[in-house]
Design an enzyme around this catalytic site. Structure first.
Site, short mmCIF file in Angstrom:
data_model
loop_
_atom_site.label_atom_id
_atom_site.label_comp_id
_atom_site.label_asym_id
_atom_site.label_seq_id
_atom_site.Cartn_x
_atom_site.Cartn_y
_atom_site.Cartn_z
CG PHE A 1 -1.74 1.25 1.34
CD1 PHE A 1 -2.70 1.55 0.38
CD2 PHE A 1 -1.56 2.14 2.39
CE1 PHE A 1 -3.46 2.71 0.46
CE2 PHE A 1 -2.31 3.31 2.48
CZ PHE A 1 -3.26 3.59 1.50
CD GLN A 2 -0.51 6.06 1.12
OE1 GLN A 2 0.18 6.19 2.13
NE2 GLN A 2 -1.46 6.92 0.79
CE LYS B 1 5.13 3.79 10.11
NZ LYS B 1 3.69 3.53 10.02
#
Lengths: 563, 161
Positions: A117-118, A167
């Protein structure tokens, strides 16, 4: 290699500390899922963060900040769509050699390549439009990478550098030690010009009768304006600039003959065509400058001073290349030069200047767009002028009187509509004591008008002057001249009430419809100290002249009477 | 005109794609590209064969040098270098043709590296011309599959790139 003690911090905090070490004071950005750890640490930091309303504006604002201050601008976004929204801004900075560092979040390392996702491969996407980029695989490398990124962005031929931060890398604890030295064996820009070449250049200049200096954006980025003027005065040569070189020499300087090229002054184009020696400084012989390359300056020898070896003889073969920083090379060149025998030449150029001045059809009833620029020029003498892209941009280049470098900020290479307003915002943040005016068209302004929210929320008093002609004017001009007046999808009149739009965001909105209303409106907007939009209803079919059609020699002008 | 470039690069992920995309977007054609690590494990060496005039070569070289991960670029002149390519050629072969194929391989100092009832695989190294020559001769037997490396090259004597 490193100084100071080691401290244990997570990757995000390390990044912030490294930015502080680089002297960064402001970031332009927009948070999102994969950059939250960074924003979490930013919450406790002293760095100023300007929250934009679209990531493209963050990149342009960092760019405007960099151009106005000379420092490296920084923008931040999340992964995927956040990162891809930066792309236009990064490409704009790349084409105009502006130092910015873009920080993007990325999905955790374990998910990279899984179409998570993204997720977007932003290092792959930006490879052709960055000077260099990094995907941080090892949190411990963050200090080195930040150090390298700022070094690469700001040295040699400046340009954008992107750092992509997964992240999980932002969360890993590392030993933070900021390196005080860079070790890049493959990257060593040349600054000092070769003395032999410089002497040869001085000889060429001494033998020349019709020299001309052709200055580009490199003069501004290397802060070489004083040297440029000194050289011009020492050898008595006229100076023409590219769009990017505007403001490197005061508009009012007697040796300045304006911009050259497609919408250059006639006298600049005549002068370069008739010259016997071109001294190109920090310019790259772009097609908008040279026109038909085979017919460009047929009798001129060329000295080319540039920091980027790949620009030497890229578009046109040069006789004396001097690789180096404009400021340093000009300084040494000035020591060797003597005044050349250019009195007759200067006289001839001045004659052209008198004979073919930049002009337009004045009107008592309709506001002519060029008149608006002249009014801004009188009201805001020392302002930083930023532009969008199109007709208004060319008029701003032609009719504003610039006196100091870094006061004309425009998207020259990529020609990005929507650049001006966010770039003006960045310029104002970097230079809060300066009046910053964004000269816009009604088309361009709508490409990033959402930033009215940003300037109001952060109290950034930028004044937008919209030259509202109800058309995508530059395309309309081409359709008029080359496509039989078939105005295919360029009519945009009535798209929005700019005054109400400004007011809806809490900014000041003003309108001028008659020539007599223009100056008071501009004065009021500047005086208000608030973010403002001045909607100026201008003649709807005014054209930018002179004009050299694409592919023609640059002394072959189109001249049509204004109707 | 063909040029052989020896390009020393940082041995990092993504470097090959930086180099390849530079060629693509600047409109330069790669004839062949071979890459591998060097005596220094931090450095890889690419051998890139390009064609174009002096101006194109100059542009390729300066643009390559602009990439941060490119350490240096050298134009290796053919008369001054050892150049090699390697090819593996799988040729249709039966009892009747096997001997002749072996003979041809011997003449080219190629080696038979695999034999099956209906085919043989020939390994040949040499310059481009030699590989083309053996390929031409083996074609009459029926080439079932062929793979070639790009060219690699070293400057003769003590000189290094």
């Amino acid at each position: 290699m490193t100084t100071g003690s080691t401290e244990k911090v997570n990757g995000a905090k390390a990044l912030i500390k490294c930015l502080e070490k680089e002297g960064v004071d402001t970031l332009f950005g927009y948070p999102g899922g994969q950059i939250i750890p960074f924003y979490n640490e930013l919450y406790d930091s002293d760095l100023r963060h300007i929250l934009v309303r679209h990531e493209q504006a963050a990149a342009h604002a960092a760019d405007g900040y960099a151009r106005a201050t000379g420092k490296t601008g920084v923008c931040v976004s999340t992964s995927g769509p956040g990162a891809t929204n930066l792309v236009t801004g990064i490409a704009t900075a790349y084409m105009d050699s502006v130092p910015i560092v873009a920080l993007t979040g990325q999905v955790p390392r374990a998910l990279i390549g899984n179409d998570a996702f993204q997720e977007a491969d932003i290092t792959g996407i930006t490879m052709p439009i960055t000077k260099h980029n990094y995907l941080v695989q090892d949190a411990q490398a963050i200090p080195r990478i930040v150090k390298e990124a700022f070094h690469i962005a700001s040295t040699g031929r400046p340009g954008p550098v992107l750092i992509d931060l997964p992240k999980d890398v932002q969360n890993i604890e590392i030993d933070l030690q900021y390196p005080d030295r860079i070790e890049l064996r493959s990257y060593k820009p040349t600054y000092k010009g070769n003395p032999q070449q410089i002497k040869r250049a001085a000889e060429e200049i001494a033998n020349s009768c019709r020299p001309i200096i052709y200055a580009g954006g490199g003069v501004i980025s290397s802060n070489a304006s004083a040297e440029l003027v000194e050289l011009a005065e020492a050898i008595m040569a006229p100076v023409t600039t590219t769009l990017m070189g505007i403001s490197s020499i005061p508009t009012g300087h007697p040796l300045y003959i304006g911009m050259l090229g497609m919408h250059g002054s006639k006298y600049a184009n005549y002068a370069i065509q008739e010259s016997d020696l071109i001294i190109a400084v920090g310019a790259r012989f772009d097609d908008r400058v040279t026109g038909k390359i085979e017919s460009f300056a047929p009798n001129a020898r060329i000295i080319h001073i540039d920091v980027d070896p790949a620009e030497i003889s890229k578009n046109i073969m040069v006789d004396i290349p001097i690789l180096g920083d404009a400021k340093q090379v000009l300084r040494s060149l000035i020591k060797y030069v003597q005044c050349c025998k250019s009195e007759e030449w200067i006289e001839k150029v001045n004659q052209w200047k008198k004979e073919f001045p930049l002009t337009y059809c004045h009107s008592q009833d309709t506001v002519m767009p060029q008149f608006v620029i002249e009014q801004i020029s009188e009201v805001c003498k020392d302002a930083i002028i930023v532009t969008e892209v199109g007709q208004h941009q060319m008029w701003a280049a032609q009719f504003f009187k610039y006196s100091k470098p870094r006061t004309f900020i425009t998207s020259g290479g990529l020609g990005t509509m929507g650049y001006g307003f966010p770039a003006a915002m960045g310029a104002k943040v970097g230079m809060p004591d300066k009046t910053v005016i964004n000269i816009a068209g009604d088309g361009s302004f709508q490409m990033n008008s959402q930033e009215l929210a940003t300037v109001v929320q952060n109290d950034i008093p930028v004044v937008n002057v919209v030259l509202n002609n109800g058309y995508l004017g530059m395309v309309r001009q081409w359709q008029e001249l080359f496509y039989d007046r078939r105005y295919s999808y360029t009519f945009i009149k009535g798209s929005v009430d700019f005054v109400k739009l400004a007011e809806a965001y809490g900014a000041l909105g003003l309108r001028a419809e008659k020539p007599s209303e223009v100056r008071p409106a501009i004065e009021e907007a500047v005086r208000s100290g608030r973010p403002a939009v001045v909607d100026v209803i201008v003649e709807c079919e005014a054209n930018v002249y002179p004009m050299v059609p694409a592919g023609a020699a640059i002394n072959e002008f189109i001249e049509l009477e204004e109707h | 005109m063909k040029h052989t470039l020896a390009v020393l690069v940082e041995n990092k992920s993504g470097v090959l794609s930086r180099v390849a995309s530079l060629f693509a977007r600047r409109g330069y054609n790669i004839d062949s590209l071979a890459v591998g690590v060097t005596e220094d494990p931090d450095i890889s060496r690419m051998t890139i064969v390009v064609h174009g005039d002096g101006h194109v070569l100059e542009q390729v070289t300066t643009q390559l040098n602009k990439l941060i991960d490119v350490i240096n670029v050298t134009d290796i002149r053919a008369d001054d270098a050892v150049e090699r390519e390697l090819a593996l050629i799988k040729v249709a072969a039966d009892v009747e043709t096997r001997a002749e194929i072996i003979q041809i391989a011997n003449i080219f100092r190629a080696r038979i590296v695999d034999v099956a009832p209906k085919s043989m695989t020939v390994e040949v190294t040499g310059d481009e011309g030699k590989i083309q020559a053996i390929e031409k001769l083996l074609r009459q037997f029926g080439i079932e599959e062929m793979v070639r490396t790009g060219k690699i090259a070293l400057v003769r004597g003590a000189k290094k790139v």
